[in-house]
Design an enzyme around this catalytic site. Structure first.
Site, PDB file in Angstrom:
ATOM      1  CB  THR A 163      -0.832  -9.066  11.501  1.00 59.56           C
ATOM      2  OG1 THR A 163      -0.623  -8.053  12.430  1.00 59.56           O
ATOM      3  CG2 THR A 163      -2.310  -8.851  11.216  1.00 59.56           C
ATOM      4  CG  ASP A 164       0.606  -8.633  16.773  1.00 55.96           C
ATOM      5  OD1 ASP A 164       0.494  -8.065  15.825  1.00 55.96           O
ATOM      6  OD2 ASP A 164       1.481  -8.768  17.812  1.00 55.96           O
ATOM      7  CD  GLU A 165      -0.952  -4.165  13.366  1.00 54.08           C
ATOM      8  OE1 GLU A 165      -1.843  -3.352  13.219  1.00 54.08           O
ATOM      9  OE2 GLU A 165       0.298  -3.967  13.122  1.00 54.08           O
ATOM     10  CE1 TYR A 195      -1.920  -5.171   7.439  1.00 57.63           C
ATOM     11  CE2 TYR A 195      -1.911  -4.829   9.592  1.00 57.63           C
ATOM     12  CZ  TYR A 195      -1.490  -5.671   8.625  1.00 57.63           C
ATOM     13  OH  TYR A 195      -0.683  -6.688   8.521  1.00 57.63           O
ATOM     14  CE  LYS A 219      -2.672 -10.193   6.962  1.00 57.34           C
ATOM     15  NZ  LYS A 219      -2.109 -10.583   5.675  1.00 57.34           N
TER      16      LYS A 219
HETATM   17  P1  NAD Z   1       4.780  -5.146   2.423  1.00 58.44           P
HETATM   18  O1  NAD Z   1       3.925  -3.934   2.335  1.00 58.44           O
HETATM   19  O2  NAD Z   1       6.090  -4.749   2.282  1.00 58.44           O
HETATM   20  O3  NAD Z   1       4.592  -5.922   0.963  1.00 58.44           O
HETATM   21  C1  NAD Z   1       3.301  -6.321   0.365  1.00 58.44           C
HETATM   22  C2  NAD Z   1       3.595  -7.053  -0.920  1.00 58.44           C
HETATM   23  O4  NAD Z   1       2.383  -7.198  -1.679  1.00 58.44           O
HETATM   24  C3  NAD Z   1       4.321  -5.936  -2.262  1.00 58.44           C
HETATM   25  O5  NAD Z   1       5.385  -6.568  -2.787  1.00 58.44           O
HETATM   26  C4  NAD Z   1       3.353  -5.612  -2.840  1.00 58.44           C
HETATM   27  O6  NAD Z   1       3.582  -5.236  -4.133  1.00 58.44           O
HETATM   28  C5  NAD Z   1       2.376  -6.952  -2.928  1.00 58.44           C
HETATM   29  N1  NAD Z   1       0.920  -6.578  -3.357  1.00 58.44           N
HETATM   30  C6  NAD Z   1       0.211  -5.676  -2.652  1.00 58.44           C
HETATM   31  N2  NAD Z   1      -0.765  -5.818  -3.415  1.00 58.44           N
HETATM   32  C7  NAD Z   1      -0.936  -6.727  -4.087  1.00 58.44           C
HETATM   33  C8  NAD Z   1      -1.896  -7.343  -5.189  1.00 58.44           C
HETATM   34  N3  NAD Z   1      -3.122  -6.980  -5.208  1.00 58.44           N
HETATM   35  N4  NAD Z   1      -1.591  -8.531  -5.910  1.00 58.44           N
HETATM   36  C9  NAD Z   1      -0.283  -8.925  -5.576  1.00 58.44           C
HETATM   37  N5  NAD Z   1       0.620  -8.570  -5.008  1.00 58.44           N
HETATM   38  C10 NAD Z   1       0.282  -7.412  -4.125  1.00 58.44           C
HETATM   39  O7  NAD Z   1       4.314  -5.907   3.640  1.00 58.44           O
HETATM   40  P2  NAD Z   1       5.333  -6.952   4.432  1.00 58.44           P
HETATM   41  O8  NAD Z   1       5.494  -5.943   5.535  1.00 58.44           O
HETATM   42  O9  NAD Z   1       6.245  -7.739   3.681  1.00 58.44           O
HETATM   43  O10 NAD Z   1       4.109  -8.098   4.974  1.00 58.44           O
HETATM   44  C11 NAD Z   1       3.675  -9.302   4.222  1.00 58.44           C
HETATM   45  C12 NAD Z   1       2.729 -10.015   5.001  1.00 58.44           C
HETATM   46  O11 NAD Z   1       2.956 -10.106   6.310  1.00 58.44           O
HETATM   47  C13 NAD Z   1       1.194  -9.057   5.039  1.00 58.44           C
HETATM   48  O12 NAD Z   1       0.408 -10.257   4.800  1.00 58.44           O
HETATM   49  C14 NAD Z   1       1.107  -8.621   6.442  1.00 58.44           C
HETATM   50  O13 NAD Z   1      -0.186  -8.361   6.846  1.00 58.44           O
HETATM   51  C15 NAD Z   1       1.947  -9.744   7.294  1.00 58.44           C
HETATM   52  N6  NAD Z   1       2.585  -9.137   8.360  1.00 58.44           N
HETATM   53  C16 NAD Z   1       3.666  -8.011   8.454  1.00 58.44           C
HETATM   54  C17 NAD Z   1       4.105  -7.690   9.736  1.00 58.44           C
HETATM   55  C18 NAD Z   1       5.065  -6.663   9.603  1.00 58.44           C
HETATM   56  O14 NAD Z   1       5.457  -6.347  10.617  1.00 58.44           O
HETATM   57  N7  NAD Z   1       5.587  -6.255   8.529  1.00 58.44           N
HETATM   58  C19 NAD Z   1       3.941  -8.707  10.836  1.00 58.44           C
HETATM   59  C20 NAD Z   1       3.008  -9.411  11.088  1.00 58.44           C
HETATM   60  C21 NAD Z   1       2.392  -9.835   9.708  1.00 58.44           C
HETATM   61  P1  TYD Z   2       3.951   0.658  12.309  1.00 59.61           P
HETATM   62  O1  TYD Z   2       5.506   0.411  12.225  1.00 59.61           O
HETATM   63  O2  TYD Z   2       3.450   1.503  11.417  1.00 59.61           O
HETATM   64  O3  TYD Z   2       3.484  -0.744  12.841  1.00 59.61           O
HETATM   65  P2  TYD Z   2       1.931  -1.387  13.714  1.00 59.61           P
HETATM   66  O4  TYD Z   2       1.065   0.126  13.255  1.00 59.61           O
HETATM   67  O5  TYD Z   2       1.706  -2.218  12.211  1.00 59.61           O
HETATM   68  O6  TYD Z   2       2.311  -1.842  14.770  1.00 59.61           O
HETATM   69  O7  TYD Z   2       4.241   1.356  13.660  1.00 59.61           O
HETATM   70  C1  TYD Z   2       4.788   0.743  15.127  1.00 59.61           C
HETATM   71  C2  TYD Z   2       4.317   1.672  16.147  1.00 59.61           C
HETATM   72  O8  TYD Z   2       5.016   2.740  15.964  1.00 59.61           O
HETATM   73  C3  TYD Z   2       2.965   1.974  16.150  1.00 59.61           C
HETATM   74  O9  TYD Z   2       2.508   1.996  17.746  1.00 59.61           O
HETATM   75  C4  TYD Z   2       2.900   3.323  15.808  1.00 59.61           C
HETATM   76  C5  TYD Z   2       4.100   4.095  16.074  1.00 59.61           C
HETATM   77  N1  TYD Z   2       4.706   4.935  15.039  1.00 59.61           N
HETATM   78  C6  TYD Z   2       4.969   6.251  15.415  1.00 59.61           C
HETATM   79  O10 TYD Z   2       5.343   6.459  16.732  1.00 59.61           O
HETATM   80  N2  TYD Z   2       5.615   7.168  14.547  1.00 59.61           N
HETATM   81  C7  TYD Z   2       5.678   6.673  13.206  1.00 59.61           C
HETATM   82  O11 TYD Z   2       6.115   7.595  12.408  1.00 59.61           O
HETATM   83  C8  TYD Z   2       5.155   5.613  12.570  1.00 59.61           C
HETATM   84  C9  TYD Z   2       5.257   5.186  11.284  1.00 59.61           C
HETATM   85  C10 TYD Z   2       4.742   4.566  13.884  1.00 59.61           C
END
Ligand code: NAD
Ligand code: TYD
Length: 351
Positions: A132-134, A157, A161
């Site tokens: 992630t960019d975070e 988080y 990561k």
């Molecule tokens: P998500 O929370 O929707 O899914 C996570 C999955 O991992 C779930 O299916 C869960 O059951 C599984 N999981 C959790 N713990 C586990 C364990 N101990 N063993 C096996 N499986 C396990 O997450 P997402 O949004 O799909 O993100 C996927 C990846 O992409 C993550 O690594 C996240 O850091 C990265 N990412 C997400 C975003 C975003 O905006 N969602 C952006 C950049 C990077």
């Molecule tokens: P989120 O979807 O939790 O992603 P991340 O924190 O990983 O960027 O949140 C996106 C942005 O939206 C973040 O700045 C927090 C804000 N946010 C709200 O303002 N209200 C909410 O209920 C949630 C879940 C997020």
């Protein structure tokens, strides 16, 4: 590089399930996918319903915890895994603030287990870390994250990561493990669990519930449609160089309040509420997230120049597709809003 047996971890989550559907449909991937998922609250097998039948012999599901190293090793041997695309993680910042323990276990120890197993495997061709960019921390009003920006994570988080990314880098540097990391901006799209901003706002707005915007609503994220992210990952897997990292972004920076207003307006158009009533009236500014990063913005020059990748969707086109998907998939929504989801909403937002 030819991948025969790709282990996808976390394939029942939001991005992982989109990636598996996308990859199996591609003519330039002929291998098999082994989806390893623990099925936490965020993992939903319905995200991949029917996929085994659609691609006979090319999809296997293994319910397993990546924190269980012995089981991970058994799966590598049994399924002759030669590459990993690692999505599995605890992924929600707000949950990491309330309950950091699981983030340390899954995101750090789980990644370590996969790396240890991969480096001991013969014929292993690629470890792909989805990050992630975070990890870069927070930006001021100007500037962008590049691949050279130092890691400065601010939440449990992002710190977990970042730790995992450092391990991946070290395994490449020390043991020569063929590994690539990509750091992506905020994703949105079908199958996203409704604890994250976009689906939470869509569902609350549909039900006429308050839309909780943290702080002043002016925090900025760079948004990428999930299909574009999946496309970028496959591009990097095929054409990226081991040992390199790639930033992936949508060139789509936006303040949270602007996104919430857009969601209201598109919903008013696609699924009108009572006549003349705008869903913007539901917006409620609430207490800010502790340590809330102000701005994320990705400089995606490297992936564009070196691998010729750019996103296809604009935020507007991606958002319309996303909203249409949530409107068409009420059964999926009902099923994910289980008891544990209700517990989280109660604990985090109260009332
Ligand atoms: P998500 O929370 O929707 O899914 C996570 C999955 O991992 C779930 O299916 C869960 O059951 C599984 N999981 C959790 N713990 C586990 C364990 N101990 N063993 C096996 N499986 C396990 O997450 P997402 O949004 O799909 O993100 C996927 C990846 O992409 C993550 O690594 C996240 O850091 C990265 N990412 C997400 C975003 C975003 O905006 N969602 C952006 C950049 C990077
Ligand atoms: P989120 O979807 O939790 O992603 P991340 O924190 O990983 O960027 O949140 C996106 C942005 O939206 C973040 O700045 C927090 C804000 N946010 C709200 O303002 N209200 C909410 O209920 C949630 C879940 C997020």
């Amino acid at each position: 590089m030819i991948i025969k047996n790709l282990m996808v971890t976390g394939g029942c989550g939001f991005i992982g399930s989109n990636f598996i559907r996308d990859l199996l449909a591609r003519p330039d991937f002929t291998g098999r996918i082994i989806n390893v998922d623990k099925l936490t609250y965020a993992g939903n097998p319905e995200n991949l319903a029917g996929i085994g039948e659609e691609y006979p012999g090319r999809y296997l599901f293994r319910k397993a915890d990546i924190c269980d190293r012995r089981l991970v090793r058994e799966l590598f041997e049994m399924d002759e895994v030669d590459a990993v695309c690692h999505f599995a993680a605890e992924s929600h910042v707000d949950r990491s603030i309330r309950h950091p323990e699981d983030f340390i276990q899954t995101n750090i120890t789980g990644t370590f287990n996969l790396l240890e197993t991969a480096r001991a495997s013969r014929g292993f061709v690629l470890f792909y870390q989805v990050s992630t960019d975070e990890v870069y921390g927070s930006l001021g009003a100007a500037g962008y994250f590049t691949e050279e920006t130092p890691y400065r994570p601010n939440s449990p988080y992002s710190a977990s990561k970042a730790a995992a990314d450092h391990l991946v880098r070290a395994y490449h540097h020390t043991y020569g493990l063929p590994a690539i990391i990509s750091n992506c901006s905020n994703n949105y799209g079908p199958y996203q669990f409704p604890e994250k901003l976009v689906p939470l706002m869509i569902l609350n707005a549909l039900e006429g519930k308050p839309l909780p915007v943290y702080g002043d609503g002016k925090n900025v994220r760079d948004w990428l449609y999930v299909g574009d992210h999946c496309d970028a990952i496959w591009t990097v897997m095929k054409e990226g160089a081991p040992g390199e990292t790639y930033n992936i972004g949508g060139n789509s920076e936006m303040e949270n309040i602007v996104i919430v207003e857009m969601i209201c307006d598109v919903l008013d158009e696609m699924a009108p509420a009572s006549p003349g009533r705008s869903r913007r009236n539901l917006i409620a500014f609430v207490k800010d997230r502790p340590g809330h990063d102000r701005r994320y913005a990705i400089d995606a020059t490297k992936i564009r120049r070196e691998l010729h990748w750019a996103p296809r969707e604009s935020f507007v086109s991606g958002l319309r597709k996303t909203i249409a998907w949530y409107l068409d998939n009420r059964v999926w929504i009902d099923h994910v809003r289980s008891g544990s989801y209700q517990d989280w909403i109660q604990e985090h937002y109260g009332g």
